[in-house]
Design a protein around this motif. Structure first.
Motif, PDB file in Angstrom:
ATOM      1  N   GLY A 115       0.768  -1.245   0.000  1.00  0.00           N
ATOM      2  CA  GLY A 115       0.000   0.000   0.000  1.00  0.00           C
ATOM      3  C   GLY A 115       0.790   1.281   0.000  1.00  0.00           C
ATOM      4  O   GLY A 115       0.212   2.351  -0.145  1.00  0.00           O
ATOM      5  N   ASP A 116       2.098   1.217   0.171  1.00  0.00           N
ATOM      6  CA  ASP A 116       2.875   2.467   0.102  1.00  0.00           C
ATOM      7  C   ASP A 116       3.915   2.327  -1.014  1.00  0.00           C
ATOM      8  O   ASP A 116       3.899   1.367  -1.775  1.00  0.00           O
ATOM      9  CB  ASP A 116       3.523   2.773   1.461  1.00  0.00           C
ATOM     10  CG  ASP A 116       3.572   4.272   1.745  1.00  0.00           C
ATOM     11  OD1 ASP A 116       4.141   5.010   0.917  1.00  0.00           O
ATOM     12  OD2 ASP A 116       3.036   4.695   2.784  1.00  0.00           O
ATOM     13  N   ASP A 117       4.826   3.309  -1.130  1.00  0.00           N
ATOM     14  CA  ASP A 117       5.824   3.238  -2.201  1.00  0.00           C
ATOM     15  C   ASP A 117       6.805   2.095  -1.989  1.00  0.00           C
ATOM     16  O   ASP A 117       7.372   1.571  -2.943  1.00  0.00           O
ATOM     17  CB  ASP A 117       6.583   4.560  -2.305  1.00  0.00           C
ATOM     18  CG  ASP A 117       5.687   5.649  -2.846  1.00  0.00           C
ATOM     19  OD1 ASP A 117       5.153   5.467  -3.955  1.00  0.00           O
ATOM     20  OD2 ASP A 117       5.482   6.663  -2.160  1.00  0.00           O
ATOM     21  N   ASP A 138      11.057   5.221  -5.465  1.00  0.00           N
ATOM     22  CA  ASP A 138      10.142   4.698  -4.436  1.00  0.00           C
ATOM     23  C   ASP A 138      10.787   4.741  -3.052  1.00  0.00           C
ATOM     24  O   ASP A 138      10.131   5.076  -2.066  1.00  0.00           O
ATOM     25  CB  ASP A 138       9.713   3.263  -4.771  1.00  0.00           C
ATOM     26  CG  ASP A 138       8.502   3.220  -5.686  1.00  0.00           C
ATOM     27  OD1 ASP A 138       7.646   4.124  -5.590  1.00  0.00           O
ATOM     28  OD2 ASP A 138       8.399   2.285  -6.489  1.00  0.00           O
TER      29      ASP A 138
END
Ligand code: ADP
Ligand code: MG
Length: 329
Positions: free
Chosen positions: A29-31, A76
């Motif tokens: 759900g995140d980078d 990222d």
């Protein structure tokens, strides 16, 4: 039944698979994912794949593919304020083309060296078209890590560098432009050789309230910050940082559209509480990276665009998704 969007697909089939270990600090759900590496440090990990004809044209310079495969992952980690350390490279090729591999290796090596990354392993397979997948690991202090969530109403929204250039470069490339010099060359370089904002990302740790890298388009990626943070935002389109090259080659309205919806810029979009703004500007100056305030976080959900007079504008089509929702042919 409507086909699954890329994000719905991830949510439905993969977001629950990271449960089961207490050392997973941030799963899907995140980078990048975060796992507890002990001693107050987190290990940040991400993987991104570039597929021929999807992420890079078949005739893109091999050096550019090597550079970009690593750059998108560095970006990222930058968005998490992590420092990259180790990479694994999974390569699929139709045939062992040594000229292409030499170019690819040179592009990869130059960026790996300048960013302090060692290639420690990977996998090589034969397949119908070229595909490059890089797994990147890095470190970040637990109290400095940045996430997509954390933006609060009143925070200022910033973006680094300029936006829209890579999407403009892609249009030029697809139109057959190959100039290396001038405005065309600058936009093509932004497409093929993106600069991950590693120093800025690290400097934002403990300073920004939320961050993401701009891979799918500013509006779409800012949208991820807003959704993860449970807030909305107002963006002043006249503040969008546009490069001189973009302004020279595209009409203003089109340049702004590219800036909002074009992908592949690999800039950082982040939010900063008003109390931290002076420190932010000092940090950005130390990194030598321009940052521009483009709007403000608001309580009401959604992204609102306004012109200089505060008049509302309609958001053009969203960012890039591999499996957009809705009817497909
Ligand atoms: P980014 O554009 O920053 O690389 P993505 O939009 O590709 O991020 O992915 C969003 C989130 O979903 C990330 O946390 C990523 O790790 C996760 N993700 C994507 N695909 C998968 C998958 N097949 N399995 C598990 N997690 C996934
Ligand atoms: Mg990202």
């Amino acid at each position: 039944m409507a086909p699954l969007s890329e994000f719905e697909l991830i949510r439905q089939f993969f977001s629950t698979l990271s449960a089961g270990r207490s050392d997973v600090v941030e799963g899907v759900g995140d980078d990048a994912a975060l796992v507890d590496a002990g001693s107050g440090e987190l290990l940040a990990a991400c993987v991104d794949t570039l597929t021929e004809d999807v992420h890079f044209p078949a005739d893109a310079p091999a050096e550019a593919v090597g550079h970009k495969a690593l750059a998108v992952n560095l970006s990222d980690l930058a968005a998490m304020a992590a420092r990259p350390t180790w990479a694994l490279l999974a390569l699929t090729l139709p045939q062992p083309d040594s000229a292409w591999l030499a170019g690819f290796g040179a592009g990869f090596r130059a960026l790996a060296e300048s960013s302090g990354v060692a290639l420690i392993g990977g996998d090589t397979t034969r397949g119908p078209r070229r595909s490059v997948s890089v797994t990147l690991l890095g470190r970040v202090a637990a109290d400095k890590v940045l996430r997509r969530r954390g933006a609060r109403p009143g925070d200022r929204i910033f973006v680094s560098g300029t936006v829209g250039d890579a999407a403009a470069g892609l249009r030029l490339w697809q139109a057959g432009e190959r100039h290396r010099a001038g405005a065309v060359g600058e936009l093509l370089a932004r497409l093929h050789y993106p600069t991950p904002r590693l120093a800025l990302g690290a400097a934002l740790g403990g300073l920004a309230s939320a961050a993401i890298d701009v891979s799918d388009g500013l509006a779409a990626d800012l949208g991820h910050i807003l959704a993860a943070s449970g807030v909305g935002a107002r963006i002043e389109i006249e503040r969008l940082p546009l490069s001189a090259a973009l302004r020279q080659l595209f009409p203003l309205a089109e340049a702004r559209q590219l800036a909002l919806t074009g992908g592949d810029d690999y800039e950082l979009c982040f939010t900063v509480p008003p109390s931290q703004e002076v420190r932010l500007r000092q940090a950005a100056a130390r990194c030598g990276t321009a940052v521009t305030a483009i709007g403000v976080v608001e309580e009401a959900a959604g992204l609102r665009l306004v012109d200089g007079a505060g008049q509302a504008l309609v958001l053009p089509q969203g960012g890039y998704q591999h499996f957009p929702a809705g009817p497909q042919p």
